[in-house]
Write a protein that holds these residues in place. Structure first.
Motif, PDB file in Angstrom:
ATOM      1  N   ARG A  24      -5.742  14.557  47.135  1.00  0.00           N
ATOM      2  CA  ARG A  24      -4.666  15.302  47.851  1.00  0.00           C
ATOM      3  C   ARG A  24      -3.856  16.008  46.534  1.00  0.00           C
ATOM      4  O   ARG A  24      -3.655  15.716  45.347  1.00  0.00           O
ATOM      5  CB  ARG A  24      -3.659  14.077  48.089  1.00  0.00           C
ATOM      6  CG  ARG A  24      -4.215  12.948  49.140  1.00  0.00           C
ATOM      7  CD  ARG A  24      -3.436  12.027  49.085  1.00  0.00           C
ATOM      8  NE  ARG A  24      -2.342  12.158  50.271  1.00  0.00           N
ATOM      9  CZ  ARG A  24      -1.121  11.572  50.512  1.00  0.00           C
ATOM     10  NH1 ARG A  24      -1.010  10.704  49.970  1.00  0.00           N
ATOM     11  NH2 ARG A  24      -0.417  12.152  51.581  1.00  0.00           N
ATOM     12  N   LYS A  25      -3.442  17.236  46.874  1.00  0.00           N
ATOM     13  CA  LYS A  25      -2.986  18.212  45.942  1.00  0.00           C
ATOM     14  C   LYS A  25      -1.416  17.474  45.670  1.00  0.00           C
ATOM     15  O   LYS A  25      -0.665  17.158  46.581  1.00  0.00           O
ATOM     16  CB  LYS A  25      -2.536  19.617  46.892  1.00  0.00           C
ATOM     17  CG  LYS A  25      -3.992  20.319  46.854  1.00  0.00           C
ATOM     18  CD  LYS A  25      -4.498  20.827  45.497  1.00  0.00           C
ATOM     19  CE  LYS A  25      -5.838  21.495  45.969  1.00  0.00           C
ATOM     20  NZ  LYS A  25      -6.582  21.687  44.528  1.00  0.00           N
ATOM     21  N   LYS A  26      -1.055  17.590  44.482  1.00  0.00           N
ATOM     22  CA  LYS A  26       0.432  17.122  44.165  1.00  0.00           C
ATOM     23  C   LYS A  26       1.374  18.230  44.294  1.00  0.00           C
ATOM     24  O   LYS A  26       1.197  19.205  43.801  1.00  0.00           O
ATOM     25  CB  LYS A  26       0.395  16.862  42.741  1.00  0.00           C
ATOM     26  CG  LYS A  26      -0.525  15.352  42.491  1.00  0.00           C
ATOM     27  CD  LYS A  26      -0.675  14.920  41.003  1.00  0.00           C
ATOM     28  CE  LYS A  26      -1.213  13.788  40.577  1.00  0.00           C
ATOM     29  NZ  LYS A  26      -1.223  13.350  39.361  1.00  0.00           N
ATOM     30  N   VAL A  27       2.502  17.795  44.871  1.00  0.00           N
ATOM     31  CA  VAL A  27       3.462  18.921  45.341  1.00  0.00           C
ATOM     32  C   VAL A  27       4.955  18.698  44.656  1.00  0.00           C
ATOM     33  O   VAL A  27       5.347  17.472  44.725  1.00  0.00           O
ATOM     34  CB  VAL A  27       3.587  18.820  46.874  1.00  0.00           C
ATOM     35  CG1 VAL A  27       4.642  19.822  47.342  1.00  0.00           C
ATOM     36  CG2 VAL A  27       2.072  19.207  47.437  1.00  0.00           C
ATOM     37  N   GLY A  28       5.537  19.544  44.120  1.00  0.00           N
ATOM     38  CA  GLY A  28       6.918  19.414  43.754  1.00  0.00           C
ATOM     39  C   GLY A  28       7.632  20.082  44.636  1.00  0.00           C
ATOM     40  O   GLY A  28       7.360  21.315  44.987  1.00  0.00           O
ATOM     41  N   VAL A  29       8.768  19.685  45.090  1.00  0.00           N
ATOM     42  CA  VAL A  29       9.720  20.381  45.952  1.00  0.00           C
ATOM     43  C   VAL A  29      11.002  20.808  45.230  1.00  0.00           C
ATOM     44  O   VAL A  29      11.747  20.047  44.590  1.00  0.00           O
ATOM     45  CB  VAL A  29      10.058  19.495  47.318  1.00  0.00           C
ATOM     46  CG1 VAL A  29      10.857  20.205  48.125  1.00  0.00           C
ATOM     47  CG2 VAL A  29       8.735  18.958  47.942  1.00  0.00           C
ATOM     48  N   LEU A  30      11.560  22.009  45.318  1.00  0.00           N
ATOM     49  CA  LEU A  30      12.685  22.308  44.781  1.00  0.00           C
ATOM     50  C   LEU A  30      13.723  22.521  46.029  1.00  0.00           C
ATOM     51  O   LEU A  30      13.533  23.168  46.852  1.00  0.00           O
ATOM     52  CB  LEU A  30      12.723  24.088  44.213  1.00  0.00           C
ATOM     53  CG  LEU A  30      11.685  24.155  43.110  1.00  0.00           C
ATOM     54  CD1 LEU A  30      11.432  25.303  42.528  1.00  0.00           C
ATOM     55  CD2 LEU A  30      11.673  23.015  41.843  1.00  0.00           C
ATOM     56  N   ILE A  31      14.861  21.860  45.598  1.00  0.00           N
ATOM     57  CA  ILE A  31      16.099  21.930  46.617  1.00  0.00           C
ATOM     58  C   ILE A  31      17.281  22.223  45.998  1.00  0.00           C
ATOM     59  O   ILE A  31      17.580  22.180  44.832  1.00  0.00           O
ATOM     60  CB  ILE A  31      16.248  20.493  47.431  1.00  0.00           C
ATOM     61  CG1 ILE A  31      16.676  19.348  46.362  1.00  0.00           C
ATOM     62  CG2 ILE A  31      14.690  20.122  48.004  1.00  0.00           C
ATOM     63  CD1 ILE A  31      16.812  18.135  46.958  1.00  0.00           C
ATOM     64  N   SER A  32      18.318  22.568  46.796  1.00  0.00           N
ATOM     65  CA  SER A  32      19.735  22.786  46.247  1.00  0.00           C
ATOM     66  C   SER A  32      20.705  21.808  46.996  1.00  0.00           C
ATOM     67  O   SER A  32      21.850  21.660  46.869  1.00  0.00           O
ATOM     68  CB  SER A  32      20.176  24.063  46.534  1.00  0.00           C
ATOM     69  OG  SER A  32      19.415  24.922  45.602  1.00  0.00           O
ATOM     70  N   GLY A  33      20.113  21.311  48.340  1.00  0.00           N
ATOM     71  CA  GLY A  33      21.115  20.498  49.315  1.00  0.00           C
ATOM     72  C   GLY A  33      20.524  19.268  49.922  1.00  0.00           C
ATOM     73  O   GLY A  33      19.969  18.590  49.054  1.00  0.00           O
ATOM     74  N   ARG A  34      20.729  19.175  51.088  1.00  0.00           N
ATOM     75  CA  ARG A  34      20.189  17.882  51.688  1.00  0.00           C
ATOM     76  C   ARG A  34      18.937  17.765  51.950  1.00  0.00           C
ATOM     77  O   ARG A  34      18.278  16.657  52.087  1.00  0.00           O
ATOM     78  CB  ARG A  34      20.908  17.690  53.263  1.00  0.00           C
ATOM     79  CG  ARG A  34      20.305  18.766  54.326  1.00  0.00           C
ATOM     80  CD  ARG A  34      21.065  18.500  55.423  1.00  0.00           C
ATOM     81  NE  ARG A  34      20.517  19.077  56.596  1.00  0.00           N
ATOM     82  CZ  ARG A  34      20.734  20.545  57.064  1.00  0.00           C
ATOM     83  NH1 ARG A  34      21.459  21.374  56.408  1.00  0.00           N
ATOM     84  NH2 ARG A  34      20.048  20.888  57.956  1.00  0.00           N
TER      85      ARG A  34
END
Length: 194
Positions: free
Chosen positions: A3-13
Motif C-alpha cells: 500500500r502507498k503511504k499517504v500524508g494528508v495536509l489539513i487546516s480545519g475539521r
C-alpha cells in the motif's frame, strides 16, 4: 499488495480526511493514511487522526522566517513518515515552487468546483451568482498555478431552485467524500500520472 503511504495536509475539521481514513480501513484499499499535518495546531482533524492512531504534526508558518523554510520543514515531516503521496484536504495555504516541484505527480487536492470553473475561494456563491445549472468537485494534481493541475476525477451535482451557498456546499461535500478516495486509489495503483 504493498500500500502507498499517504500524508494528508489539513487546516480545519478535515471531513475529506475522515473519508480517506474510512476508505483506507479496507485492507484491499491501495493506500494507507500514515500521517496528518496541519498549519493550525487547533485543527479538529488532528484529533480525528490521533484518535485513529495516525501520526500528527502541526507547524505554524508564522514561526518560520520564510515560506520556503516552513515548506522545507513540512517536507521533512512528510519524509519522516516515508510518505509516497500527499493529499490536500482543506489545507488553506498556497504552496510554493520548491514544495510543489518536490512532490510533483504525488501531490493531489480536492476542489469544490468543476475545474477549470471557479478556481480559488467562494466557489458555491460564485456558481449561484452566475446562474450555473450544475456544480460539483474535482480531484486534481497540484501544479504551480492555483487549481490549474490536470483533473483526475470530477463529480457533478445539479444546482436546485432555492439553493444557497450552504445547501449547495452540503451536496457537493457528499460527492467530495465519495470522489477523493476513488481518485487517491487510482493514483496509488498507478492508473493516473501527471
Amino acid at each position: 499488495m504493498s500500500r502507498k503511504k499517504v500524508g494528508v495536509l489539513i487546516s480545519g475539521r478535515g471531513s475529506n480526511l475522515s473519508a480517506l481514513i474510512e476508505a483506507a480501513r479496507d485492507p484491499n484499499y491501495p493506500a494507507d493514511i500514515v500521517g496528518v499535518l496541519s498549519n493550525k495546531a487547533a485543527a479538529p482533524g488532528l484529533a480525528t487522526a490521533a484518535h485513529e492512531g495516525i501520526a500528527t504534526a502541526s507547524l505554524a508558518q508564522s514561526k518560520f522566517p520564510s515560506r520556503e523554510m516552513f515548506e522545507d520543514t513540512m517536507t521533512q515531516v512528510l519524509e519522516s513518515w516515508e510518505v509516497d503521496i500527499v493529499c490536500l484536504a482543506g489545507f488553506m495555504r498556497v504552496l510554493g515552487e520548491d514544495f510543489v516541484s518536490h512532490w510533483q505527480g504525488r501531490l493531489i487536492n480536492i476542489h469544490p468546483s468543476l475545474l477549470p470553473a471557479y478556481r480559488g475561494l467562494d466557489t458555491h456563491a460564485r456558481a449561484l451568482a452566475d446562474g450555473a445549472t450544475e456544480h460539483g468537485c474535482t480531484v486534481h494534481f497540484v501544479t504551480l498555478g492555483l487549481d490549474e493541475g490536470p483533473a483526475i476525477l470530477q463529480a457533478r451535482v445539479p444546482v436546485l431552485a432555492g439553493d444557497t451557498p450552504e445547501t449547495l456546499s452540503a451536496r457537493v461535500l457528499v460527492e467530495e467524500h465519495r470522489l477523493y478516495p476513488q481518485a487517491l486509489a487510482k493514483l496509488a495503483r498507478g492508473e493516473v500520472t501527471i
